[in-house]
Design a protein around this motif. Sequence first.
Motif, mmCIF file in Angstrom:
data_model
loop_
_atom_site.group_PDB
_atom_site.id
_atom_site.type_symbol
_atom_site.label_atom_id
_atom_site.label_comp_id
_atom_site.label_asym_id
_atom_site.label_seq_id
_atom_site.Cartn_x
_atom_site.Cartn_y
_atom_site.Cartn_z
ATOM 1 N N TRP A 110 -19.163 -22.136 -12.548
ATOM 2 C CA TRP A 110 -18.133 -22.294 -12.074
ATOM 3 C C TRP A 110 -16.739 -20.513 -12.533
ATOM 4 O O TRP A 110 -16.932 -20.543 -11.887
ATOM 5 C CB TRP A 110 -17.242 -23.149 -11.571
ATOM 6 N N GLU A 139 -22.081 -29.839 -9.622
ATOM 7 C CA GLU A 139 -21.298 -28.855 -10.438
ATOM 8 C C GLU A 139 -22.239 -27.567 -10.493
ATOM 9 O O GLU A 139 -21.937 -26.918 -9.868
ATOM 10 C CB GLU A 139 -20.117 -29.108 -10.552
ATOM 11 N N HIS A 173 -14.178 -30.221 -6.796
ATOM 12 C CA HIS A 173 -14.865 -29.033 -6.157
ATOM 13 C C HIS A 173 -15.799 -28.898 -5.600
ATOM 14 O O HIS A 173 -15.804 -27.912 -5.077
ATOM 15 C CB HIS A 173 -14.709 -28.691 -7.951
ATOM 16 N N SER A 205 -4.937 -30.320 -7.331
ATOM 17 C CA SER A 205 -5.736 -29.162 -7.707
ATOM 18 C C SER A 205 -5.335 -27.777 -6.319
ATOM 19 O O SER A 205 -4.599 -27.947 -5.074
ATOM 20 C CB SER A 205 -6.929 -29.853 -6.954
ATOM 21 N N THR A 207 -7.664 -25.257 -5.789
ATOM 22 C CA THR A 207 -8.581 -24.702 -4.499
ATOM 23 C C THR A 207 -7.982 -26.147 -4.009
ATOM 24 O O THR A 207 -8.744 -25.557 -2.737
ATOM 25 C CB THR A 207 -9.278 -24.695 -5.788
#
Length: 398
Positions: A110, A139, A173, A205, A207
């Motif tokens: 990532w 992920e 994520h 987060s 993000t």
Amino acid sequence: MGRIRVNARVHRLPAGNAVWKSDYDVPAGDGPALLEQIATTVLDVIVPAAAADAPHAPRIEADACKSGYEDYLRGRQLLAVARGERAREPLKRATQLAPECGVAWAALAWAHVDWTLGGFAKAGAAARRALEINDALAEAWAVLAEIAEEEQRWGESERLYLKALNLDPANAHVNAMYAEALMTRGRVRDSLQYALEAYRFEPASQTANFHVQLSAQYAGEADLLIKHGKIGIEMADSESRRESCWEAIAEGHLMKGDPKKAAGIIEEHVQATADWYPRCIRSIEEPDLRDGLMPAMRETLRQHYAGKLSDWQAWTQRWNVIRCAIFIGEPELVLEVMTAEEFPTEVDFTLFFLPDAGALRQTDHFRNLVTVSGLLDYWREWGWSDYCRPDGDSFACD
């Protein structure tokens, strides 16, 4: 003897999109075996995704990750605040000190995603190494999905993202990145659902909060956009991030029909913006203010191409040009800006799915882009954009 034809689908609620599907055509005598096969698949693969309140990610193996654990944690902390470039060094050390630590390789993958060819090559290599160690690392699968999307392999990207979500449905994520992928494909309502899931799983987060802002803007949810813009300001760790959140709040007030308030917010809080941009926003209600806007936008672009703007100014002011051109009905200028440079797939496609970008969706450029890229085939298989629908052998968009 006859045949049995089954179109099996499992849909995720509330988004409603298919998370697994398969078509069958077997002799009637194979019916019981087919039923068992479908039931087993659903139970073994799909049902775990329904339990999204508890994390399903693999635990860190103490022996495999022990020597690189501190570096891994530091890298993860930096990734959580969207500092991928700074996360690379501690994560590289983690993989060197603990080469069998799969989660460190997945995090490094990532960290390498920077939407450049070199970055994607490194990200893909790290993701594949992670999956060699542990093929249940969500992920790592999501990184491969992101690479497939950048290469416009839409269907493969969809399958890889859904595989990642089935492995770890509570991964903030992965939910956030899938939300961005859906928005790139024009499925903005589905995108918002997954962005909100990401925020629910990891409210601290930046993000996740950013993706709620982004999806809310594209879905036309003004109050939600303003709310998360304010949350983003509280969380921001740099002036550019605060300015980005103020821009989001201004967009929310534009959606609510208050361009004067939006322009005031831009003037007060967004230093990187072009000086003509607030006037452009006000011109939505006062068309007389449009005199001179086109030359001003051209001058901004000239300064950008001459390298006279900082990175943050260049991005913000190009966005100003795009938004202003949409406000005043100049879609050709938007296309000029978008085709003058090489942008990642997300940027090339996503701008067409802004709520007020209907004129862009009517251009030959958009129709050709959707057809040549394979996005039309993706819509037919996985679900249509919120703004487009089938029209015979072709499609039509609002």
